[in-house]
Each structure stands twice: as C-alpha cells, then as structure tokens.
Design a protein around this motif. Structure first.
Motif, PDB file in Angstrom:
ATOM      1  N   GLU A 121    -132.748   0.075  23.606  1.00  0.00           N
ATOM      2  CA  GLU A 121    -131.958   1.148  22.991  1.00  0.00           C
ATOM      3  C   GLU A 121    -130.998   0.585  21.944  1.00  0.00           C
ATOM      4  OE1 GLU A 121    -129.901   3.184  26.057  1.00  0.00           O
ATOM      5  OE2 GLU A 121    -131.710   4.061  26.954  1.00  0.00           O
ATOM      6  N   VAL A 122    -130.337  -0.513  22.282  1.00  0.00           N
ATOM      7  CA  VAL A 122    -129.368  -1.099  21.357  1.00  0.00           C
ATOM      8  C   VAL A 122    -130.068  -1.636  20.111  1.00  0.00           C
ATOM      9  CG1 VAL A 122    -127.715  -2.989  21.046  1.00  0.00           C
ATOM     10  CG2 VAL A 122    -127.680  -1.632  23.151  1.00  0.00           C
ATOM     11  N   VAL A 123    -131.187  -2.345  20.303  1.00  0.00           N
ATOM     12  CA  VAL A 123    -131.923  -2.867  19.153  1.00  0.00           C
ATOM     13  C   VAL A 123    -132.361  -1.726  18.234  1.00  0.00           C
ATOM     14  CG1 VAL A 123    -134.037  -4.041  18.424  1.00  0.00           C
ATOM     15  CG2 VAL A 123    -132.702  -4.946  20.338  1.00  0.00           C
ATOM     16  N   THR A 124    -132.922  -0.687  18.822  1.00  0.00           N
ATOM     17  CA  THR A 124    -133.383   0.452  18.030  1.00  0.00           C
ATOM     18  C   THR A 124    -132.226   1.085  17.269  1.00  0.00           C
ATOM     19  OG1 THR A 124    -135.152   0.887  19.633  1.00  0.00           O
ATOM     20  CG2 THR A 124    -134.558   2.676  18.149  1.00  0.00           C
ATOM     21  N   GLY A 125    -131.076   1.217  17.930  1.00  0.00           N
ATOM     22  CA  GLY A 125    -129.916   1.823  17.289  1.00  0.00           C
ATOM     23  C   GLY A 125    -129.369   0.981  16.145  1.00  0.00           C
ATOM     24  N   LEU A 126    -129.313  -0.336  16.340  1.00  0.00           N
ATOM     25  CA  LEU A 126    -128.796  -1.205  15.282  1.00  0.00           C
ATOM     26  C   LEU A 126    -129.705  -1.191  14.052  1.00  0.00           C
ATOM     27  CD1 LEU A 126    -127.592  -4.346  17.292  1.00  0.00           C
ATOM     28  CD2 LEU A 126    -126.169  -2.577  16.236  1.00  0.00           C
ATOM     29  N   LEU A 130    -128.998   0.314  10.092  1.00  0.00           N
ATOM     30  CA  LEU A 130    -129.260  -0.370   8.826  1.00  0.00           C
ATOM     31  C   LEU A 130    -130.211   0.415   7.926  1.00  0.00           C
ATOM     32  CD1 LEU A 130    -129.738  -3.985  10.260  1.00  0.00           C
ATOM     33  CD2 LEU A 130    -127.772  -3.141   8.966  1.00  0.00           C
ATOM     34  N   ASP A 131    -130.654   1.580   8.420  1.00  0.00           N
ATOM     35  CA  ASP A 131    -131.595   2.436   7.685  1.00  0.00           C
ATOM     36  C   ASP A 131    -132.893   1.686   7.402  1.00  0.00           C
ATOM     37  OD1 ASP A 131    -132.368   4.851   6.576  1.00  0.00           O
ATOM     38  OD2 ASP A 131    -131.664   4.326   4.562  1.00  0.00           O
ATOM     39  N   ARG A 132    -133.358   0.970   8.441  1.00  0.00           N
ATOM     40  CA  ARG A 132    -134.598   0.211   8.321  1.00  0.00           C
ATOM     41  C   ARG A 132    -135.558   0.676   9.405  1.00  0.00           C
ATOM     42  NH1 ARG A 132    -133.586  -4.840   5.745  1.00  0.00           N
ATOM     43  NH2 ARG A 132    -135.820  -5.265   5.980  1.00  0.00           N
ATOM     44  N   PRO A 133    -136.875   0.619   9.149  1.00  0.00           N
ATOM     45  CA  PRO A 133    -137.844   0.942  10.202  1.00  0.00           C
ATOM     46  C   PRO A 133    -137.935  -0.191  11.207  1.00  0.00           C
ATOM     47  CG  PRO A 133    -138.992   0.253   8.214  1.00  0.00           C
ATOM     48  CD  PRO A 133    -137.539   0.326   7.857  1.00  0.00           C
ATOM     49  N   LEU A 134    -138.271   0.127  12.443  1.00  0.00           N
ATOM     50  CA  LEU A 134    -138.371  -0.888  13.487  1.00  0.00           C
ATOM     51  C   LEU A 134    -139.459  -1.916  13.177  1.00  0.00           C
ATOM     52  CD1 LEU A 134    -136.946  -1.521  16.145  1.00  0.00           C
ATOM     53  CD2 LEU A 134    -138.692  -0.174  17.338  1.00  0.00           C
ATOM     54  N   ARG A 135    -140.456  -1.516  12.388  1.00  0.00           N
ATOM     55  CA  ARG A 135    -141.533  -2.452  12.069  1.00  0.00           C
ATOM     56  C   ARG A 135    -141.045  -3.623  11.210  1.00  0.00           C
ATOM     57  NH1 ARG A 135    -142.640   2.053   8.900  1.00  0.00           N
ATOM     58  NH2 ARG A 135    -142.469   1.706   6.639  1.00  0.00           N
ATOM     59  N   LEU A 177    -140.549  -1.838  22.269  1.00  0.00           N
ATOM     60  CA  LEU A 177    -140.183  -1.996  20.862  1.00  0.00           C
ATOM     61  C   LEU A 177    -141.372  -2.176  19.924  1.00  0.00           C
ATOM     62  CD1 LEU A 177    -137.119  -4.354  21.374  1.00  0.00           C
ATOM     63  CD2 LEU A 177    -137.049  -1.972  20.639  1.00  0.00           C
ATOM     64  N   GLY A 178    -142.559  -2.345  20.456  1.00  0.00           N
ATOM     65  CA  GLY A 178    -143.719  -2.494  19.590  1.00  0.00           C
ATOM     66  C   GLY A 178    -144.217  -3.925  19.543  1.00  0.00           C
ATOM     67  N   ASP A 179    -145.260  -4.132  18.759  1.00  0.00           N
ATOM     68  CA  ASP A 179    -145.950  -5.418  18.718  1.00  0.00           C
ATOM     69  C   ASP A 179    -145.200  -6.414  17.834  1.00  0.00           C
ATOM     70  OD1 ASP A 179    -147.949  -4.623  20.422  1.00  0.00           O
ATOM     71  OD2 ASP A 179    -149.223  -3.874  18.814  1.00  0.00           O
ATOM     72  N   LEU A 180    -144.167  -7.009  18.405  1.00  0.00           N
ATOM     73  CA  LEU A 180    -143.437  -8.040  17.704  1.00  0.00           C
ATOM     74  C   LEU A 180    -143.328  -9.248  18.629  1.00  0.00           C
ATOM     75  CD1 LEU A 180    -139.631  -7.120  17.728  1.00  0.00           C
ATOM     76  CD2 LEU A 180    -141.320  -6.189  19.278  1.00  0.00           C
ATOM     77  N   ALA A 181    -142.991 -10.390  18.051  1.00  0.00           N
ATOM     78  CA  ALA A 181    -142.889 -11.606  18.865  1.00  0.00           C
ATOM     79  C   ALA A 181    -141.595 -11.570  19.671  1.00  0.00           C
ATOM     80  CB  ALA A 181    -142.914 -12.839  17.968  1.00  0.00           C
TER      81      ALA A 181
END
Length: 400
Positions: A121-126, A130-135, A177-181
């Motif tokens: 939740e915190v990562v998604t909110g931050l 920043l007005d950036r997509p999570l990808r 959070l999706g397919d990230l390392a």
C-alpha cells in the motif's frame, strides 16, 4: 534494422552510470563498436527514455556533436527497511536520489500478510504521489530484521518475526505489486550497503554495527556484502561477551552480546535502578537529558560491544567500524566505550588506520541500501530497465 537487445543496451547504460556526458563517437570508442552500431543503441535508449540529450560537445569546426547522459528518473527503485516496530519506504531514481519517503510504526510480529499488505500500500501510494505508473518501478530491495536465506529471500527461523519462517516474501510482494524484481536481505546487510554506497564509497572494507533492541552487523569486504555460507555472517549479537555474567539470551545461550548490551538489556538495568526506561528510545532520551546513570550504562554497553568487536577487527581488518541503530543516537557515550576497548585489545596493525564512527547515513541507511541493491540488480539485468522481460522470482538476494 536489427532489434537491439537488452544486454546490448545495458552495456551502454553501464557506461553512462558515472554521470558523464558523452558523444556517440566517445561511447563507440570506449565500447569498441562502430559509430553506426552505437548510434542505433543510443536511438533505442532515447526512444525508451533511458538516456537524454544534454547539449553539444565543443567543436573545433563544423557542427558540434550531441552529447548524451543517463536519464536516472526514467525508472524507479524502492528501498524498504522493516524493523521490529517500524517500516521505512523510500522511492529513488536509478542513482539513489530520493524522490519520496514514508515512515510509520509497523510491528513485524503482526505477520507477513499484514506487514506486506501495508508495504505494498505504501509503495503504491508513494509512486502515485510522484504521478508515475507502478510499472516504472523496476525493483524493490527489502531488509528484514532476522536471518534471510539470500538465495531465496525467505526468512530462516527469525527470532522476533513469528509466522515469517520460510515465508515467500518475494512472491508475496510480486503478487501485490506486479512483475518486478524483489530482493530480500537481512536489514543490517542493507544498512552496511547503504552506508558504503552513499557515505563511504571509497572504503572497501567496512563493518557496520546496528545497536538497537538487538545487535547485528553487516560486513563489506572488497566493496561487496559478505554473507557467509548460509547467509548468517555478521550475527554479532549472539557472540558471548568475554567475562560477562551468564545472562539468558533469546537464542537459548547465555552471556550473548545482545543480552548484555542491547537496548532492551540496558533499559532493564536502568529500570531496576528506579528510572523510567522500557525501550531503547527511553534510554536515549535519558542520556540526552543528562542522566548520569543512563550515560554510564550506555558507555558500559559500548565497552561490551567493543570487547566482541576487538576480535572481529583483528580477524576482518576493516578500515572503518560504523555504528548505527537507535542506540547510536545516545551521542558519544556508546562510541567512546567501543573505541576504548577496540583500540586497546585489537592487533595494532589492524587499528593503525581504523576509524570507529557513528553512521553518516543514519536511520536511512537501510532504505538507501535497499534502493541501491535494486538499482544494481536492474543494471545487471537490463531487461528490467527496457521492459523486455522481468527477473525470475527466485532472483531474491541483493547482488551487491
């Protein structure tokens, strides 16, 4: 034109990581490639937004050549520092420049589902702030307050983390959070890495000591984290203090450094003297308000830590011993006690140029180390930066 592969693009990005501006011709010469091959790679990196033109190089005649640099904000990395009772999350660009940060109380004993839900939740909110997509996030570096199997990122019998043993932290965060390392390590390893990367980059051999409720250390050798065969290197808190009373420790042994000099142990001794002290923070506040008994207790804790560190210094021969963690906020009393014993008992050759200092990165060392490890992993696996593919789930350990 043939498609430019992620490894080919990664080689150019690694050349540009030092922040210098270069022309296509300079990059081609450095890489040993033709001008046309390098131009194709630069054009692809421009399309992906991973490099940017930064003006023209000087010219002795004719049209000046364009220069290029890494665009570090094109992708994001995240550092997560989880302690016994706190969570700190930082979003940075690829050079470690902080873009957003959040800290809150969060109890690791609440278990992986509760804690990792909140981290996501915190990562998604931050990132949204920043007005950036999570990808755009290409990696997370996560520090846990317990032993971690560095090949899988799974906690291994962590004493203060009920319900976490063997937990698939990597898979849980990727699911949220999706397919990230996702790279998981012991928290003090990441603190050592953060201190080395941001404050003491020229120090190739460093011993970072976290003194809080518990005591642990991270070992930097030749600029890299040393984890040992099973990832338990640096478990300073469960080394016996020479000559100490047989105080029971949570590990089942007696006389361990953590049981003698950890923040909880110091607080308990002060409480027995009638002072109001339940936590490490209480101890620090007593010292800051000039309580002589608290100052003496912290200095004595420093001597006990120094008694254990003296052998470590003789064995490892670091250039610096860096002391962090909440107890380090008690001022010079802790450091003075450590120095007193280390310089007296370690081999003279090992202490000839040794510095024993308080952490420069301070409480942010863990998130800085986490973000740095995620960025290092991304440059080592450039498909993460280009979006060509994702790192496999078992790439869980910090690479630095």
């Amino acid at each position: 034109m043939a498609t430019v592969s992620a490894p080919e693009l990664g080689a150019v990005l690694r050349l540009l990581r030092d922040g210098r501006y270069r022309t296509r011709a300079e990059l081609a010469r450095t890489a040993g490639l033709s001008r046309s091959t390098m131009s194709a790679r630069i054009d692809e990196l421009l399309r992906l937004g991973l490099v940017a033109p930064v003006g023209d190089a000087g010219s002795t005649g004719g049209r000046p050549a364009a220069t290029f640099a890494l665009a570090p904000a094109a992708r994001l990395v995240v550092g997560v520092d989880l302690g016994a009772t706190h969570a700190r999350v930082s979003v940075t660009d690829l050079t470690g420049r902080e873009l957003a940060e959040h800290m809150e109380q969060l109890h690791i004993a609440d278990g992986p589902d509760v804690v990792l839900d909140r981290v996501a939740e915190v990562v998604t909110g931050l990132v949204a702030r920043l007005d950036r997509p999570l990808r755009d996030v290409v990696g997370l570096g996560v520090g846990l307050p317990g032993p971690v199997d560095h090949t899988t990122g799974r906690p291994t019998k962590p004493p203060i983390m009920p319900g976490w043993d063997g937990s698939d932290v990597v898979g849980a965060l990727r699911h949220r959070l999706g397919d990230l390392a996702v790279l998981v390590d012991n928290d003090v390893n990441l603190m050592a890495l953060g201190e080395h990367a941001t404050a003491l980059p020229a120090v190739g051999h460093l011993l970072y000591v976290k003194v809080a409720t518990g005591i642990g250390s991270g070992i930097v050798a030749d600029g890299r984290i040393h984890r040992g065969a099973q990832g338990s290197a640096g478990d300073l808190g469960h080394i016996a203090v020479p000559g100490a009373d047989p105080v029971p420790c949570t590990c089942g042994n007696t006389g361990c450094l953590e049981a003698i000099a950890g923040g909880g142990a110091v607080a308990a001794r002060l409480a027995a003297q009638g002072l109001t002290a339940e936590t490490t923070n209480d101890v620090v506040e007593l010292v800051r308000h000039g309580d002589l008994r608290a100052a003496a207790a912290v200095r004595e804790a420093g001597r006990s830590i120094g008694a254990v560190l003296a052998g470590c210094v003789s064995l490892l021969n670091p250039s610096a011993v860096v002391v962090g963690g909440s107890m380090s906020r008690a001022g010079e009393h802790l450091i003075a006690g450590i120095r007193e014993i280390v310089y007296a008992r370690s081999l003279p050759l090992a202490t000839q140029h040794l510095r024993v200092v308080t952490s420069i990165a301070g409480p942010r060392a863990g998130v800085l180390g986490g973000a740095h490890s995620a960025a290092e992993h991304a440059f080592a696996h450039p498909e993460l930066l280009t979006g060509e593919a994702v790192s496999p789930p078992d790439s869980a350990a910090a690479t630095a």
